[in-house]
Scaffold this motif. Structure first.
Motif, mmCIF file in Angstrom:
data_model
loop_
_atom_site.group_PDB
_atom_site.id
_atom_site.type_symbol
_atom_site.label_atom_id
_atom_site.label_comp_id
_atom_site.label_asym_id
_atom_site.label_seq_id
_atom_site.Cartn_x
_atom_site.Cartn_y
_atom_site.Cartn_z
ATOM 1 N N MET A 1 0.848 -1.173 0.000
ATOM 2 C CA MET A 1 0.000 0.000 0.000
ATOM 3 C C MET A 1 0.897 1.241 0.000
ATOM 4 O O MET A 1 1.902 1.290 0.708
ATOM 5 C CB MET A 1 -0.902 -0.027 1.238
ATOM 6 C CG MET A 1 -2.003 0.990 1.173
ATOM 7 S SD MET A 1 -3.134 0.935 2.574
ATOM 8 C CE MET A 1 -4.328 -0.244 2.007
ATOM 9 N N SER A 2 0.516 2.249 -0.723
ATOM 10 C CA SER A 2 1.343 3.446 -0.853
ATOM 11 C C SER A 2 1.289 4.284 0.427
ATOM 12 O O SER A 2 0.283 4.279 1.145
ATOM 13 C CB SER A 2 0.875 4.280 -2.046
ATOM 14 O OG SER A 2 -0.287 4.990 -1.716
ATOM 15 N N PRO A 3 2.361 5.017 0.697
ATOM 16 C CA PRO A 3 2.375 5.877 1.876
ATOM 17 C C PRO A 3 1.238 6.906 1.888
ATOM 18 O O PRO A 3 0.690 7.213 2.940
ATOM 19 C CB PRO A 3 3.738 6.569 1.811
ATOM 20 C CG PRO A 3 4.591 5.634 1.028
ATOM 21 C CD PRO A 3 3.669 4.978 0.035
ATOM 22 N N THR A 4 0.876 7.397 0.715
ATOM 23 C CA THR A 4 -0.213 8.379 0.636
ATOM 24 C C THR A 4 -1.523 7.773 1.129
ATOM 25 O O THR A 4 -2.254 8.395 1.906
ATOM 26 C CB THR A 4 -0.372 8.895 -0.808
ATOM 27 O OG1 THR A 4 0.870 9.451 -1.239
ATOM 28 C CG2 THR A 4 -1.473 9.933 -0.898
ATOM 29 N N LEU A 5 -1.829 6.560 0.685
ATOM 30 C CA LEU A 5 -3.055 5.898 1.138
ATOM 31 C C LEU A 5 -3.006 5.607 2.635
ATOM 32 O O LEU A 5 -4.020 5.734 3.330
ATOM 33 C CB LEU A 5 -3.286 4.606 0.355
ATOM 34 C CG LEU A 5 -3.710 4.771 -1.098
ATOM 35 C CD1 LEU A 5 -3.814 3.415 -1.790
ATOM 36 C CD2 LEU A 5 -5.039 5.502 -1.188
ATOM 37 N N LEU A 6 -1.844 5.245 3.133
ATOM 38 C CA LEU A 6 -1.702 5.000 4.563
ATOM 39 C C LEU A 6 -1.912 6.286 5.370
ATOM 40 O O LEU A 6 -2.551 6.267 6.433
ATOM 41 C CB LEU A 6 -0.337 4.383 4.875
ATOM 42 C CG LEU A 6 -0.145 2.940 4.418
ATOM 43 C CD1 LEU A 6 1.305 2.512 4.597
ATOM 44 C CD2 LEU A 6 -1.087 2.006 5.163
ATOM 45 N N TRP A 7 -1.385 7.420 4.863
ATOM 46 C CA TRP A 7 -1.600 8.691 5.552
ATOM 47 C C TRP A 7 -3.080 9.075 5.537
ATOM 48 O O TRP A 7 -3.601 9.606 6.523
ATOM 49 C CB TRP A 7 -0.748 9.801 4.941
ATOM 50 C CG TRP A 7 0.645 9.820 5.477
ATOM 51 C CD1 TRP A 7 1.789 9.539 4.792
ATOM 52 C CD2 TRP A 7 1.050 10.100 6.817
ATOM 53 N NE1 TRP A 7 2.873 9.637 5.632
ATOM 54 C CE2 TRP A 7 2.446 9.978 6.888
ATOM 55 C CE3 TRP A 7 0.361 10.441 7.974
ATOM 56 C CZ2 TRP A 7 3.167 10.189 8.053
ATOM 57 C CZ3 TRP A 7 1.080 10.649 9.149
ATOM 58 C CH2 TRP A 7 2.463 10.523 9.175
ATOM 59 N N ILE A 8 -3.738 8.809 4.422
ATOM 60 C CA ILE A 8 -5.175 9.095 4.340
ATOM 61 C C ILE A 8 -5.922 8.245 5.369
ATOM 62 O O ILE A 8 -6.799 8.738 6.085
ATOM 63 C CB ILE A 8 -5.709 8.861 2.909
ATOM 64 C CG1 ILE A 8 -5.155 9.937 1.970
ATOM 65 C CG2 ILE A 8 -7.236 8.837 2.890
ATOM 66 C CD1 ILE A 8 -5.420 9.676 0.497
ATOM 67 N N LEU A 9 -5.570 6.971 5.464
ATOM 68 C CA LEU A 9 -6.194 6.087 6.452
ATOM 69 C C LEU A 9 -5.921 6.583 7.876
ATOM 70 O O LEU A 9 -6.820 6.590 8.719
ATOM 71 C CB LEU A 9 -5.691 4.652 6.280
ATOM 72 C CG LEU A 9 -6.222 3.621 7.280
ATOM 73 C CD1 LEU A 9 -7.739 3.540 7.216
ATOM 74 C CD2 LEU A 9 -5.581 2.268 7.017
ATOM 75 N N SER A 10 -4.705 7.035 8.136
ATOM 76 C CA SER A 10 -4.349 7.567 9.454
ATOM 77 C C SER A 10 -5.225 8.767 9.810
ATOM 78 O O SER A 10 -5.779 8.840 10.911
ATOM 79 C CB SER A 10 -2.873 7.948 9.477
ATOM 80 O OG SER A 10 -2.530 8.577 10.688
ATOM 81 N N VAL A 11 -5.347 9.696 8.867
ATOM 82 C CA VAL A 11 -6.154 10.891 9.100
ATOM 83 C C VAL A 11 -7.628 10.521 9.285
ATOM 84 O O VAL A 11 -8.307 11.057 10.171
ATOM 85 C CB VAL A 11 -5.967 11.910 7.948
ATOM 86 C CG1 VAL A 11 -6.980 13.036 8.041
ATOM 87 C CG2 VAL A 11 -4.544 12.458 7.963
ATOM 88 N N VAL A 12 -8.129 9.603 8.479
ATOM 89 C CA VAL A 12 -9.527 9.176 8.606
ATOM 90 C C VAL A 12 -9.770 8.559 9.985
ATOM 91 O O VAL A 12 -10.776 8.851 10.644
ATOM 92 C CB VAL A 12 -9.916 8.200 7.465
ATOM 93 C CG1 VAL A 12 -11.227 7.500 7.753
ATOM 94 C CG2 VAL A 12 -9.984 8.949 6.144
ATOM 95 N N LEU A 13 -8.850 7.709 10.430
ATOM 96 C CA LEU A 13 -8.994 7.102 11.762
ATOM 97 C C LEU A 13 -9.034 8.176 12.849
ATOM 98 O O LEU A 13 -9.857 8.107 13.772
ATOM 99 C CB LEU A 13 -7.850 6.128 12.029
ATOM 100 C CG LEU A 13 -7.922 4.778 11.342
ATOM 101 C CD1 LEU A 13 -6.612 4.016 11.508
ATOM 102 C CD2 LEU A 13 -9.079 3.962 11.889
ATOM 103 N N ILE A 14 -8.164 9.158 12.735
ATOM 104 C CA ILE A 14 -8.125 10.224 13.738
ATOM 105 C C ILE A 14 -9.407 11.046 13.710
ATOM 106 O O ILE A 14 -10.007 11.312 14.762
ATOM 107 C CB ILE A 14 -6.873 11.111 13.534
ATOM 108 C CG1 ILE A 14 -5.617 10.315 13.881
ATOM 109 C CG2 ILE A 14 -6.962 12.377 14.383
ATOM 110 C CD1 ILE A 14 -4.309 10.998 13.494
ATOM 111 N N VAL A 15 -9.868 11.432 12.535
ATOM 112 C CA VAL A 15 -11.080 12.253 12.423
ATOM 113 C C VAL A 15 -12.309 11.479 12.906
ATOM 114 O O VAL A 15 -13.134 12.016 13.661
ATOM 115 C CB VAL A 15 -11.262 12.762 10.972
ATOM 116 C CG1 VAL A 15 -12.630 13.386 10.772
ATOM 117 C CG2 VAL A 15 -10.159 13.749 10.627
#
Length: 160
Positions: A1-15
């Motif tokens: 999985m690309s780092p960009t998708l992982l960062w998006i997942l991280s932000v979604v989890l936080i929000v």
């Protein structure tokens, strides 16, 4: 999985976790913590290291403890019966199906009804319901503040 998708997942989890601090159907602080740990892992813990993650984890545990203890303290301070505590719990569950207003006020109604059924004293039932509700709201406020502190520590560690 690309780092960009992982960062998006991280932000979604936080929000979603921040929303979950107010909505009891979602495990708010758990999701915030999961998003933060994912963000630290993506960066290979280069910016957000173990000291920051330890502090953030301690804040998450404190949020969980305060969430439950504050409501009980409010109820106990008013001398709530066991039925009032059960009523507050049932009111909380019922409130999940009634939207935000239900989530906020059904614990008060449940505690008051439970206390009334236990002691048949309307004035005491209202007092216990209000005290239980104030305790729950104090716990909710503390949980929200601690969740934002967790995110703030993460952002500061990530940027500096």
């Amino acid at each position: 999985m690309s780092p960009t998708l992982l960062w998006i997942l991280s932000v979604v989890l936080i929000v979603v976790g921040l929303a979950g601090t107010v909505l009891p159907a979602l495990p708010g602080t758990v999701l915030v913590l999961a998003g933060i740990v994912l963000g630290a892992w993506i960066d290979d813990f280069a910016h957000v290291g173990w000291p920051s993650l330890t502090l953030i984890s301690l804040l998450a545990v404190l949020a969980w403890v305060l969430e439950y203890v504050a409501g009980l303290m409010g109820a106990r301070r008013a001398g709530a019966s066991r039925q009032a505590l059960v009523g507050a719990a049932l009111g909380t569950v019922a409130g999940l199906f009634m939207g935000l207003i239900g989530v906020l006020f059904m614990p008060l109604v449940g505690a008051a009804v439970g206390e009334y059924l236990a002691r048949r004293d309307q004035q005491r039932a209202v007092s216990v319901g209000l005290s239980t509700w104030l305790g729950l709201m104090a716990g909710l406020l503390a949980k929200v503040v601690l969740a934002f502190m967790m995110v703030g520590i993460f952002i500061v560690a990530l940027l500096f």
